[in-house]
Motif scaffolding. Structure first.
Motif, mmCIF file in Angstrom:
data_model
loop_
_atom_site.group_PDB
_atom_site.id
_atom_site.type_symbol
_atom_site.label_atom_id
_atom_site.label_comp_id
_atom_site.label_asym_id
_atom_site.label_seq_id
_atom_site.Cartn_x
_atom_site.Cartn_y
_atom_site.Cartn_z
ATOM 1 N N ALA A 263 64.070 12.522 72.664
ATOM 2 C CA ALA A 263 64.168 11.516 73.722
ATOM 3 C C ALA A 263 62.825 11.258 74.390
ATOM 4 O O ALA A 263 61.955 12.128 74.465
ATOM 5 N N THR A 264 62.690 10.045 74.888
ATOM 6 C CA THR A 264 61.597 9.679 75.792
ATOM 7 C C THR A 264 62.213 9.451 77.165
ATOM 8 O O THR A 264 63.162 8.668 77.294
ATOM 9 N N VAL A 265 61.718 10.134 78.166
ATOM 10 C CA VAL A 265 62.288 10.039 79.510
ATOM 11 C C VAL A 265 61.252 9.441 80.451
ATOM 12 O O VAL A 265 60.123 9.941 80.550
ATOM 13 N N ILE A 266 61.631 8.377 81.139
ATOM 14 C CA ILE A 266 60.744 7.689 82.077
ATOM 15 C C ILE A 266 61.305 7.863 83.487
ATOM 16 O O ILE A 266 62.471 7.538 83.744
ATOM 17 N N LEU A 267 60.479 8.380 84.405
ATOM 18 C CA LEU A 267 60.883 8.524 85.806
ATOM 19 C C LEU A 267 60.355 7.354 86.626
ATOM 20 O O LEU A 267 59.192 6.975 86.503
ATOM 21 N N ASP A 268 61.213 6.804 87.462
ATOM 22 C CA ASP A 268 60.828 5.702 88.358
ATOM 23 C C ASP A 268 61.237 6.094 89.776
ATOM 24 O O ASP A 268 62.385 5.901 90.186
ATOM 25 N N GLU A 269 60.297 6.685 90.515
ATOM 26 C CA GLU A 269 60.602 7.180 91.859
ATOM 27 C C GLU A 269 60.377 6.083 92.893
ATOM 28 O O GLU A 269 59.312 5.477 92.954
ATOM 29 N N TRP A 270 61.376 5.869 93.732
ATOM 30 C CA TRP A 270 61.343 4.813 94.747
ATOM 31 C C TRP A 270 60.982 5.405 96.105
ATOM 32 O O TRP A 270 61.317 6.552 96.417
ATOM 33 N N GLU A 271 60.333 4.588 96.915
ATOM 34 C CA GLU A 271 60.021 4.994 98.285
ATOM 35 C C GLU A 271 61.179 4.679 99.225
ATOM 36 O O GLU A 271 61.373 5.356 100.234
ATOM 37 N N HIS A 272 61.930 3.634 98.912
ATOM 38 C CA HIS A 272 63.028 3.192 99.781
ATOM 39 C C HIS A 272 64.344 3.252 99.008
ATOM 40 O O HIS A 272 64.368 3.194 97.771
ATOM 41 N N LEU A 273 65.442 3.338 99.737
ATOM 42 C CA LEU A 273 66.736 3.547 99.112
ATOM 43 C C LEU A 273 67.225 2.360 98.309
ATOM 44 O O LEU A 273 67.856 2.521 97.268
ATOM 45 N N SER A 274 66.941 1.132 98.766
ATOM 46 C CA SER A 274 67.632 -0.035 98.218
ATOM 47 C C SER A 274 66.855 -0.823 97.180
ATOM 48 O O SER A 274 67.448 -1.637 96.459
ATOM 49 N N ALA A 275 65.531 -0.614 97.074
ATOM 50 C CA ALA A 275 64.752 -1.430 96.148
ATOM 51 C C ALA A 275 63.539 -0.659 95.652
ATOM 52 O O ALA A 275 62.959 0.133 96.396
ATOM 53 N N PRO A 276 63.142 -0.894 94.397
ATOM 54 C CA PRO A 276 61.972 -0.193 93.849
ATOM 55 C C PRO A 276 60.675 -0.776 94.399
ATOM 56 O O PRO A 276 60.645 -1.929 94.827
ATOM 57 N N PRO A 277 59.598 0.007 94.379
ATOM 58 C CA PRO A 277 58.307 -0.509 94.853
ATOM 59 C C PRO A 277 57.746 -1.585 93.942
ATOM 60 O O PRO A 277 56.994 -2.459 94.384
ATOM 61 N N ASP A 278 58.094 -1.536 92.656
ATOM 62 C CA ASP A 278 57.628 -2.522 91.688
ATOM 63 C C ASP A 278 58.837 -2.989 90.886
ATOM 64 O O ASP A 278 59.219 -2.373 89.889
ATOM 65 N N ALA A 279 59.440 -4.092 91.315
ATOM 66 C CA ALA A 279 60.683 -4.552 90.703
ATOM 67 C C ALA A 279 60.495 -4.900 89.235
ATOM 68 O O ALA A 279 61.383 -4.646 88.404
ATOM 69 N N ALA A 280 59.342 -5.464 88.882
ATOM 70 C CA ALA A 280 59.095 -5.836 87.485
ATOM 71 C C ALA A 280 59.039 -4.586 86.596
ATOM 72 O O ALA A 280 59.589 -4.569 85.486
ATOM 73 N N HIS A 281 58.393 -3.538 87.107
ATOM 74 C CA HIS A 281 58.302 -2.290 86.355
ATOM 75 C C HIS A 281 59.687 -1.665 86.171
ATOM 76 O O HIS A 281 60.042 -1.234 85.059
ATOM 77 N N SER A 282 60.471 -1.613 87.224
ATOM 78 C CA SER A 282 61.811 -1.025 87.138
ATOM 79 C C SER A 282 62.726 -1.850 86.243
ATOM 80 O O SER A 282 63.552 -1.299 85.502
ATOM 81 N N THR A 283 62.578 -3.173 86.291
ATOM 82 C CA THR A 283 63.378 -4.037 85.428
ATOM 83 C C THR A 283 63.050 -3.796 83.958
ATOM 84 O O THR A 283 63.940 -3.784 83.095
ATOM 85 N N LYS A 284 61.780 -3.557 83.683
ATOM 86 C CA LYS A 284 61.370 -3.257 82.305
ATOM 87 C C LYS A 284 61.983 -1.949 81.828
ATOM 88 O O LYS A 284 62.392 -1.823 80.665
ATOM 89 N N ILE A 285 62.072 -0.953 82.732
ATOM 90 C CA ILE A 285 62.705 0.316 82.372
ATOM 91 C C ILE A 285 64.173 0.093 82.038
ATOM 92 O O ILE A 285 64.695 0.640 81.057
ATOM 93 N N LEU A 286 64.858 -0.733 82.840
ATOM 94 C CA LEU A 286 66.257 -1.047 82.555
ATOM 95 C C LEU A 286 66.404 -1.696 81.182
ATOM 96 O O LEU A 286 67.335 -1.396 80.424
ATOM 97 N N GLU A 287 65.476 -2.569 80.859
ATOM 98 C CA GLU A 287 65.561 -3.304 79.606
ATOM 99 C C GLU A 287 65.301 -2.403 78.407
ATOM 100 O O GLU A 287 65.974 -2.508 77.372
ATOM 101 N N ASN A 288 64.335 -1.476 78.537
ATOM 102 C CA ASN A 288 63.922 -0.660 77.397
ATOM 103 C C ASN A 288 64.774 0.596 77.201
ATOM 104 O O ASN A 288 64.791 1.172 76.113
ATOM 105 N N SER A 289 65.465 1.040 78.235
ATOM 106 C CA SER A 289 66.190 2.311 78.169
ATOM 107 C C SER A 289 67.556 2.142 77.515
ATOM 108 O O SER A 289 68.258 1.159 77.748
ATOM 109 N N ASP A 290 67.909 3.122 76.700
ATOM 110 C CA ASP A 290 69.253 3.159 76.125
ATOM 111 C C ASP A 290 70.249 3.714 77.138
ATOM 112 O O ASP A 290 71.413 3.309 77.166
#
Length: 587
Positions: A263-290
């Motif tokens: 497996a390849t594991v990608i961590l995306d740690e957020w500063e705030h509860l409701s939204a990521p600091p970089d929405a484009a980066h987090s969206t890419k993780i959603l797209e690429n992750s199984d």
């Protein structure tokens, strides 16, 4: 053990440093011997010649890159970082203790800037490991010890080393500070005599050193094998994305899942509860992750469920905090494949109070790297109590002080070590009346009570917990409320005797043998453990608990990630999710 050289490779990237370094050379010899014992050939690259080298190894192979300093590591990452599943191992041989100014500044700065949680650090002794971990307190460093081969004439081979550096190195090789000989006079103004063995004892010492060296070589081979050989989690390559705030409780799990699988594991740690600091980066993780894991049952899962494609496997993991708020009610469990809880009573609360479907609930304990914590205890540790984290006030440091005072009425050898931020360092602590009152009372007792004065020690926080636990013989959990209490699990894994208060839900995670309803029974348990045999039997039994089996935890997660939810549920179950919240679990 023989490995298929067509699929597994090891590489050594080295800096062409012309200055002599006996410690590093000695270490390399031991490392190369261990590689040879594992039937691994080594490809050598000077760091100046490292380029895009992934064409040298097959796409399906496993590549381990050893580097002899941070400069080599930086070059290796440029040349090999695009290779899937590449593991980087950095050799670090400290030449002084932590905090000795110029002697440690250079390599300590390089470590902090270039080493991350995924890097394996190789060093030459337990003492060196402690130094490295103390310099990397901001994360839990993966430091492994490979013992150097014995050199009978070490004294003659180190003439060019500065005296203070040699003293440190000699203490590591002999593993005993008491054997050092310093220049100058003794208390009686007598010159120190050399401790070199007499000629008649030389043969016996050499035989002992030879046996010790053989044992070290076998241990080194096993350690290197653990780095070179992929783990036991079999399956097709898969990409996993983990999104959420405060990923401290899942970072080691994610690292070891990747190391022990394809497996390849990608961590995306957020500063705030409701939204990521970089929405484009987090969206890419959603797209690429199984598979996508939402850490904490918080608003990060609202964001995930609204944006992840329907064909993605979603998993949410909940802790104690979430059942005290309304966040779980807004998570669409129809979109989620499974809901993981770290303790059964939390899962029961989610099912009974928030309507989560019981068939999707999976109990998998917090991941505790038991092998990391399994280190020899320091002499006298059985008389040292430990408590980790004393904020907020529900951690009840005052009750730990009560226990210490009771123990010291019988035996003045008992002391208490407290690790973590002080209440006065906590944001807005003065606005919390209960916490401020408790802290003030504790300080007054420590200063005014002769039984407590100089018996309570406060240690700065850090992720280097294994070395701290070496001095802890009794780990305390005196809280009013906990989820699973990770510090208690880590203490047990280290070989400390657990003493816990019966906080709500503890029976769903831990056995009755170390859960107490009153101060006196807890004190008697600690005092009885002064008997070495009694202590060893208790500690060994607790260390065998299923929830501390890190391989079982990894396998349960791997089953769940790959869609085998029934297998994951059986690993630490089954659990009756409709039972009363705090009903005991059979161990």
């Amino acid at each position: 053990m023989t490995h298929d050289q067509s699929s597994n490779y090891s590489v050594f990237v080295y800096s062409e440093n012309k200055s002599p370094n006996l410690s590093l050379d000695r270490f390399k010899v031991s490392l190369f011997r261990a590689l040879e014992a594992n039937s691994y050939e080594l490809m050598m690259f000077p760091r100046q010649e490292v380029r895009e080298t992934s064409v040298l190894v097959p796409v399906s192979g496993r590549l381990v890159v050893f580097c002899d300093d941070v400069h080599a590591l930086k070059s290796a990452r440029k040349g090999f970082s695009n290779y899937p599943g590449c593991v980087f191992a950095l050799i670090v041989i400290p030449t002084s203790r932590s905090g000795w100014g110029a002697y440690t500044d250079v390599w300590a700065k390089g470590l902090a800037q270039n080493v991350d949680v995924d890097t394996i650090i190789l060093t030459d002794s337990d003492l060196s490991r402690r130094v490295i971990e103390s310099e990397l307190k901001h994360f839990r460093a993966d430091v492994r010890v490979i013992r150097p081969a014995h050199f009978p004439n070490a004294n003659n081979e180190t003439g060019e080393l500065a005296n203070n550096i040699w003293r440190f190195e000699k203490s590591k090789f002999q593993q005993e500070l008491k054997s050092l000989n310093y220049s100058g006079m003794s208390w009686a103004f007598e010159e120190h005599r050399s401790s070199d063995p007499k000629q008649g004892a030389a043969g016996k010492e050499e035989q002992t050193n030879t046996l010790s060296s053989l044992a070290s070589q076998a241990a080194n081979s096993e350690i290197v094998s653990g780095i070179l050989v992929p783990g036991t989690l079999s399956g097709d390559p898969i990409e996993i994305g983990i999104l959420g705030t405060k990923l401290t409780f899942i970072d080691e799990l994610s690292r070891d899942l990747a190391r022990n699988s394809a497996a390849t594991v990608i961590l995306d740690e957020w500063e705030h509860l409701s939204a990521p600091p970089d929405a484009a980066h987090s969206t890419k993780i959603l797209e690429n992750s199984d598979v996508i894991i939402g850490e904490w049952a918080r608003p990060n899962n609202f964001w995930i469920q609204e944006r992840a494609r329907k064909d993605k496997r979603l998993i949410v993991r909940a802790h104690r905090y979430e059942v005290t708020v309304d966040f779980p009610r807004k998570i669409d469990m129809d979109r989620y494949f499974g809901g993981v809880v770290i303790v059964p009573w939390v899962g029961r609360a989610l099912v009974q109070n928030f309507g989560w479907p019981s068939e999707k609930m999976v109990y998998i304990p917090n991941y505790v790297n038991s092998r990391y914590f399994h280190r020899p205890k320091l002499e006298g540790s059985e008389f040292t109590l430990g408590i980790v984290g004393i904020t907020p006030d529900l951690k009840r440091l005052d009750l730990a002080i009560d226990l210490l005072e009771r123990l010291r009425t019988d035996d003045l050898r008992y002391v208490l070590r407290v690790r973590g931020n002080l209440p006065s360092e906590h944001i807005n602590w003065h606005k919390q009346p209960l916490q401020a009152e408790q802290w003030g009372s504790v300080l007054h007792r420590i200063e005014s009570n002769p039984l407590l004065r100089n018996a309570v020690h406060f240690d700065q926080p850090g992720r280097d917990m294994a070395s701290w636990y070496q001095q802890i013989g009794v780990i305390l959990s005196t809280s009013d409320l906990e989820g699973s209490h990770v510090a208690l699990a880590e203490g047990i894994a280290s070989g400390a005797l657990p003493i816990a208060r019966r906080w709500p839900g503890i029976e769903t995670l831990w056995p009755d043998e170390f859960i107490f309803d009153d101060l006196e029974s807890a004190a008697q348990s600690v005092l009885s453990a002064r008997n070495h045999q009694v202590r060893e039997q208790q500690v060994s039994a607790f260390q065998r608990l299923k929830c501390l089996d890190q391989d079982r935890v990894l396998q349960a997660w791997w089953d769940l990630i790959n869609g085998r939810i029934e297998e994951a549920q059986q690993a630490f179950g089954p659990v009756d999710w409709e039972a009363p919240l705090y009903e005991k679990i059979v161990f």
